[in-house]
Scaffold this motif. Structure first.
Motif, PDB file in Angstrom:
ATOM      1  N   LEU A 174      56.890  14.109  28.436  1.00  0.00           N
ATOM      2  CA  LEU A 174      58.155  14.578  27.862  1.00  0.00           C
ATOM      3  C   LEU A 174      58.137  14.477  26.339  1.00  0.00           C
ATOM      4  CD1 LEU A 174      61.209  15.351  28.000  1.00  0.00           C
ATOM      5  CD2 LEU A 174      61.692  12.899  28.185  1.00  0.00           C
ATOM      6  N   VAL A 175      57.726  13.330  25.860  1.00  0.00           N
ATOM      7  CA  VAL A 175      57.704  13.089  24.421  1.00  0.00           C
ATOM      8  C   VAL A 175      56.735  14.047  23.720  1.00  0.00           C
ATOM      9  CG1 VAL A 175      57.108  11.405  22.636  1.00  0.00           C
ATOM     10  CG2 VAL A 175      58.363  10.680  24.680  1.00  0.00           C
ATOM     11  N   LEU A 176      55.600  14.248  24.357  1.00  0.00           N
ATOM     12  CA  LEU A 176      54.606  15.150  23.791  1.00  0.00           C
ATOM     13  C   LEU A 176      55.140  16.586  23.776  1.00  0.00           C
ATOM     14  CD1 LEU A 176      52.266  13.565  22.891  1.00  0.00           C
ATOM     15  CD2 LEU A 176      51.258  13.788  25.171  1.00  0.00           C
ATOM     16  N   ASP A 177      55.763  16.985  24.851  1.00  0.00           N
ATOM     17  CA  ASP A 177      56.316  18.335  24.953  1.00  0.00           C
ATOM     18  C   ASP A 177      57.381  18.592  23.902  1.00  0.00           C
ATOM     19  OD1 ASP A 177      54.632  18.814  27.002  1.00  0.00           O
ATOM     20  OD2 ASP A 177      56.142  18.745  28.604  1.00  0.00           O
ATOM     21  N   LEU A 178      58.038  17.511  23.512  1.00  0.00           N
ATOM     22  CA  LEU A 178      59.066  17.632  22.484  1.00  0.00           C
ATOM     23  C   LEU A 178      58.410  17.927  21.133  1.00  0.00           C
ATOM     24  CD1 LEU A 178      61.746  17.324  23.704  1.00  0.00           C
ATOM     25  CD2 LEU A 178      61.613  14.857  23.354  1.00  0.00           C
ATOM     26  N   ASP A 209      44.229  11.707  26.931  1.00  0.00           N
ATOM     27  CA  ASP A 209      43.970  12.978  27.614  1.00  0.00           C
ATOM     28  C   ASP A 209      44.269  14.164  26.716  1.00  0.00           C
ATOM     29  OD1 ASP A 209      43.211  11.615  29.828  1.00  0.00           O
ATOM     30  OD2 ASP A 209      45.061  11.966  30.973  1.00  0.00           O
ATOM     31  N   ARG A 210      45.126  13.939  25.719  1.00  0.00           N
ATOM     32  CA  ARG A 210      45.454  15.029  24.799  1.00  0.00           C
ATOM     33  C   ARG A 210      44.759  14.811  23.459  1.00  0.00           C
ATOM     34  NH1 ARG A 210      50.479  17.411  27.103  1.00  0.00           N
ATOM     35  NH2 ARG A 210      50.985  18.267  25.050  1.00  0.00           N
ATOM     36  N   GLY A 211      43.804  13.917  23.491  1.00  0.00           N
ATOM     37  CA  GLY A 211      43.058  13.648  22.266  1.00  0.00           C
ATOM     38  C   GLY A 211      43.828  12.863  21.230  1.00  0.00           C
ATOM     39  N   GLU A 325      66.740  12.051  31.394  1.00  0.00           N
ATOM     40  CA  GLU A 325      66.909  12.478  29.999  1.00  0.00           C
ATOM     41  C   GLU A 325      68.338  12.235  29.553  1.00  0.00           C
ATOM     42  OE1 GLU A 325      65.202  16.173  28.795  1.00  0.00           O
ATOM     43  OE2 GLU A 325      63.896  16.279  30.555  1.00  0.00           O
ATOM     44  N   ARG A 326      68.504  11.299  28.641  1.00  0.00           N
ATOM     45  CA  ARG A 326      69.847  11.061  28.120  1.00  0.00           C
ATOM     46  C   ARG A 326      69.826  11.323  26.619  1.00  0.00           C
ATOM     47  NH1 ARG A 326      71.368   7.289  32.893  1.00  0.00           N
ATOM     48  NH2 ARG A 326      70.001   5.715  32.077  1.00  0.00           N
ATOM     49  N   GLY A 327      70.380  10.431  25.856  1.00  0.00           N
ATOM     50  CA  GLY A 327      70.536  10.784  24.448  1.00  0.00           C
ATOM     51  C   GLY A 327      69.579  10.272  23.398  1.00  0.00           C
ATOM     52  N   THR A 328      68.528   9.580  23.768  1.00  0.00           N
ATOM     53  CA  THR A 328      67.709   8.991  22.703  1.00  0.00           C
ATOM     54  C   THR A 328      66.408   9.734  22.417  1.00  0.00           C
ATOM     55  OG1 THR A 328      66.756   7.458  24.328  1.00  0.00           O
ATOM     56  CG2 THR A 328      68.618   6.672  23.008  1.00  0.00           C
ATOM     57  N   HIS A 329      66.304  10.941  22.937  1.00  0.00           N
ATOM     58  CA  HIS A 329      65.094  11.706  22.634  1.00  0.00           C
ATOM     59  C   HIS A 329      65.458  13.069  22.038  1.00  0.00           C
ATOM     60  CE1 HIS A 329      66.342  13.481  26.413  1.00  0.00           C
ATOM     61  NE2 HIS A 329      65.473  14.473  26.256  1.00  0.00           N
ATOM     62  N   ALA A 330      64.592  13.555  21.177  1.00  0.00           N
ATOM     63  CA  ALA A 330      64.784  14.845  20.521  1.00  0.00           C
ATOM     64  C   ALA A 330      63.464  15.222  19.855  1.00  0.00           C
ATOM     65  CB  ALA A 330      65.886  14.721  19.472  1.00  0.00           C
ATOM     66  N   PRO A 331      63.345  16.439  19.465  1.00  0.00           N
ATOM     67  CA  PRO A 331      62.112  16.853  18.780  1.00  0.00           C
ATOM     68  C   PRO A 331      61.996  16.069  17.475  1.00  0.00           C
ATOM     69  CG  PRO A 331      63.307  18.773  19.543  1.00  0.00           C
ATOM     70  CD  PRO A 331      64.240  17.593  19.678  1.00  0.00           C
TER      71      PRO A 331
END
Lengths: 335, 335
Positions: A174-178, A209-211, A325-331
């Motif tokens: 999720l974090v990476l996708d952001l 895995d994503r280097g 997913e709540r409020g502490t993640h964003a791009p």
DNA sequence: TTGTACGCGTTATCAT
DNA sequence: ATGATAACGCGTACAA
């Protein structure tokens, strides 16, 4: 009323009811094997004499105590408190009782506690995680004490748990996708704690895995303050845009520290937790985390352990975790 | 290794060591009463045979189990989880073990659990609050089972607790001194819960002493949601300037609801809690509450109960509560 | 269906 | 200091 301190025994009841002790014993343990009429007499006698069976004698003769033991790190961690609570409630009332002991995340102490519970006649054990000395497992097998492992999963022993590593891997995804690339982690103490290790490993491997690699890791004791201090130290590197935490308490501590530092979450920094305990929905903003079905797990563990104690086989149970997913993640990148 | 499933007994050890069972028993229970030389032999025999005493037999012969029982409403409430954790840790490792049972705030179920624990040989009991049927106390006395009451105080029985009513009275004093006059309360369920009742009574009486009354009372089940809903309902009356809550979880729920309603705490409304558990310092703003020394209490209770079990007398312990002024209180009147 | 009698593994009393 | 031995209260073959 009562002239002496002595309690009525099976023999007293038998005499009072005019039957033999064997019949009384049967009447108590398998009522259907005694005639309704005598059952009636015995029941009255029991009530009249205020009889209740002697635990020691019963345990000695039957070779069972109806006591189940659980050794956990600490009840101060809500995760264990909830799991144990559910575990206890899933035990048939009156048939089994729960003996709890805490070990404070100390493997040596855990061993002592296990021995202590077995010495106290535990018919079965609930343990946390897989990480312990092989000799302990051997001893358990030798003593023929069935046990169920929880809060983790593996490919040996009976367990009712979940995949800590996979849960973290999903969160990293999720974090990476952001769009985050500068990621750090606040981990719980990994020494003698395979759950914490698995979570850390989940992060490391997913990144690899994503280097990518971790931009920083802080290993701190469980607690709000640990999370807060770790956050402050980690954020010396202002290029970090996301910090994943090994559990919700650490995350809540980090969040509080962020607030004190004047950072706005998730605009300035993404913070994630693990467990989804109550506090995850009390923080502001509410915490993005990995939900673990702690109560359900405790319940399943109780069911499994009962079966094992009663000589039946029982499959391990792998419960799913889920990203909340709540409020502490964003791009990354601020506003 | 072991040809059969049978475990070594005292007799086996005695034979192996070339002494009598009596000596082995003595060697185990009072090592100083046996000669160093024989002690040595016995110790070796025990190790060689991998002996460990049979719990049932020991309990039967000694009339003691070393098991202490505790019946609490639920471990999901952090207050009990922490108290029980401290209680358990204060028990001499190896000497006593803790049997826990939950009753979900149900007095009938509590009675069953108490009977169940006593049937399982509990040498003593830790119970929550004073409110239970007199016949139960009579039964406990008749069975000669010592017990300690916690999380409350009274003028009978042995207890290790605090004054719920006084704690609330102190909080009301603070709120009143701030200038609030339109005060409402979100209380926990009072049915069969003397702690909740005492807290409610503390509010009522303190207000009455100043010629005031409560502007509203909501009695709700323990939980974030209960607190939130109650808050929303109570705030239909916008003249209310302060809401005192029966515990921190209720207060946290109210705080969250306030936030969702667009109210700014403490500018628009003062909200207070009770207990000072972890979440009280996670909310934003942090919660003004009544601190209760839960861990200390558990510890004191453990000490008391041990004394009682060992036949000594023991004074009850009244722990102090303390107002913790944090960020959710302010004078009424908005900015 | 019910009764008899022994075994379960310790502790503790009383001698020695 | 150590050893016999009698409880301790219940479960359970086995017999009736």
């Amino acid at each position: 009323m009562d002239e002496t301190t002595a309690h009525a025994t099976l023999e007293d009841v038998a005499a009072f009811a005019g039957v033999s002790t064997a019949t009384v014993s049967r009447c108590i343990n398998s009522p259907d094997r005694v005639a309704p009429a005598t059952r009636e007499k015995i029941t009255n006698a029991i009530r009249a004499l205020n009889y209740s069976p002697n635990f020691g004698a019963k345990a000695l003769a039957s070779r069972r105590t109806g006591i189940i033991g659980a050794v956990i790190p600490t009840l101060e961690n809500a995760v264990f408190a909830h799991g144990i609570d559910a575990f206890e409630r899933a035990l048939p009332q009156g048939k089994y009782s729960l003996l709890v002991a805490s070990c404070g995340y100390d493997l040596n102490r855990e061993k002592q506690q296990i021995e202590s519970l077995v010495a106290r006649g535990a018919d079965g054990l609930l343990l946390v995680g897989f990480d312990r000395d092989p000799s302990l497992y051997a001893w358990l097998a030798h003593r023929r004490v069935p046990f169920v492992l929880a809060w983790a999963s593996g490919d040996s022993h009976h367990f009712a748990g979940f995949d800590n590593k996979a849960g973290m891997a999903a969160m990293i995804r999720l974090v990476l996708d952001l769009g985050h690339r500068k990621i750090a982690m606040i981990s719980g103490l990994t020494d003698g704690n395979d759950r914490a290790r698995a979570r850390l490993e989940g992060v490391r491997q997913s990144l690899a895995d994503r280097g990518l690699g971790l931009c920083g890791v802080a290993e701190v004791p469980y607690g709000l303050d640990g999370g807060g201090q770790a956050f402050t130290e980690l954020m010396v590197d202002r290029s970090i845009t996301a910090i994943v935490c090994g559990n919700d308490v650490l995350a809540a501590g980090a969040l509080r520290a962020a607030h004190h530092m004047g950072l706005v979450v998730p605009r300035d920094i993404t913070i994630t937790g693990f467990d989804d305990i109550d506090i995850a929905s009390i923080t502001l903003p509410e915490l993005t985390t990995v939900r673990v079905p702690h109560a359900r797990m405790g319940q399943e563990a109780a069911l499994m352990l009962q079966r094992l104690i009663e000589g039946q086989e029982s499959e391990s149970v792998l419960l799913p975790t889920e990203i909340v997913e709540r409020g502490t993640h964003a791009p990354p990148g601020g506003r």
